[in-house]
Design a protein around this motif. Structure first.
Motif, PDB file in Angstrom:
ATOM      1  N   LYS A   5     -55.560 -33.047   8.705  1.00 44.54           N
ATOM      2  CA  LYS A   5     -54.659 -34.171   8.447  1.00 44.54           C
ATOM      3  C   LYS A   5     -53.927 -33.978   7.124  1.00 44.54           C
ATOM      4  O   LYS A   5     -52.726 -34.262   7.021  1.00 44.54           O
ATOM      5  N   GLN A   6     -54.652 -33.498   6.095  1.00 49.29           N
ATOM      6  CA  GLN A   6     -54.003 -33.220   4.814  1.00 49.29           C
ATOM      7  C   GLN A   6     -52.918 -32.151   4.976  1.00 49.29           C
ATOM      8  O   GLN A   6     -51.849 -32.237   4.382  1.00 49.29           O
ATOM      9  N   SER A   9     -49.948 -33.577   6.710  1.00 48.62           N
ATOM     10  CA  SER A   9     -49.271 -34.463   5.775  1.00 48.62           C
ATOM     11  C   SER A   9     -48.433 -33.648   4.789  1.00 48.62           C
ATOM     12  O   SER A   9     -47.312 -34.030   4.433  1.00 48.62           O
ATOM     13  N   SER A  13     -44.369 -33.880   3.923  1.00 51.89           N
ATOM     14  CA  SER A  13     -43.850 -34.121   2.586  1.00 51.89           C
ATOM     15  C   SER A  13     -43.085 -32.926   2.012  1.00 51.89           C
ATOM     16  O   SER A  13     -42.227 -33.090   1.147  1.00 51.89           O
TER      17      SER A  13
END
Length: 229
Positions: A5-6, A9, A13
């Motif tokens: 998930k990081q 993400s 970004s």
């Protein structure tokens, strides 16, 4: 938030880090379901070889204040699926600088201990860039910190990608006409400052006495641009 998930993400970004080529190349896959399928495929291959299954995991393998290591799910040009690891400078970091300093018609070289190779190297000054500072400001700072030098003038001689096979790092090369020289920085592992004739400097590169890629690249650019005395 788990590692995948990081990672996803981060892709949202900082999309530039994950951009895919217009034509044939390695495509980074960011669809979670497809990533899980590739992880399973790679894990099977690792298991057959008796290797750790965690090596199949896609995501942020490691990060600190200096760099980040990613393992991507990719589609190779021939259509095969797999993973590929790469080292990134932090997305918000400033480009490093490398300086070829010329003082009184001679090259300034430092004898520097490098932890990565656990050995001494003859090389020119270089360093990380500081945020909110220009490349010229970072260059002047590195010269003063490493060899106590001030420059009369700086000439940018282009960019250098350090190792395109695994790293995203890109530095800016500079040619510096040095006004004055002071003390070298012992705490950085520098034990000697050498003043070398250009012809001797070239011989040292030719004879494998200088193996530092930054030094060789800066010399090559300066030579081709006819900047050397």
């Amino acid at each position: 938030m788990n590692n995948l998930k990081q990672y996803l993400s981060l892709a949202v970004s900082h999309p530039g880090i994950f951009r895919n080529p217009q034509s044939e190349g390695l495509d980074v896959i960011l669809q979670e379901e497809e990533i899980l399928q590739i992880e399973s495929l790679v894990a099977q291959k690792l298991e057959q070889k008796g290797l750790p299954l965690e090596w199949a995991k896609v995501g942020i393998v490691y990060k600190d204040q200096y760099l980040m290591v990613l393992r991507d799910a990719v589609r190779f040009p021939d259509g095969q699926l797999g993973t590929y690891i790469r080292i990134l400078v932090k997305p918000d970091s400033t480009r490093g600088v490398v300086i070829l300093p010329i003082y009184q018609q001679k090259v300034l070289l430092i004898r520097h201990f490098r932890h990565a190779t656990r050995s001494w190297h003859l090389e020119i000054p270089r360093g990380f860039g500081e945020k909110d500072s220009s490349s010229e400001e970072n260059t002047q700072r590195e010269l003063m910190e490493e060899i106590g030098a001030e420059a009369n003038s700086l000439v940018s001689i282009g960019e250098m990608h350090v190792n395109t096979g695994i790293s995203s790092e890109c530095v800016e090369l500079f040619f510096a006409d040095i006004k004055s020289v002071g003390e070298f920085d012992v705490k950085e592992g520098i034990t000697q400052l050498l003043t070398i004739e250009v012809s001797e400097f070239e011989r040292m590169i030719s004879d494998n006495e200088i193996t530092d890629s930054f030094t060789i690249a800066a010399y090559t650019r300066a030579k081709l641009r006819q900047l050397l005395p």
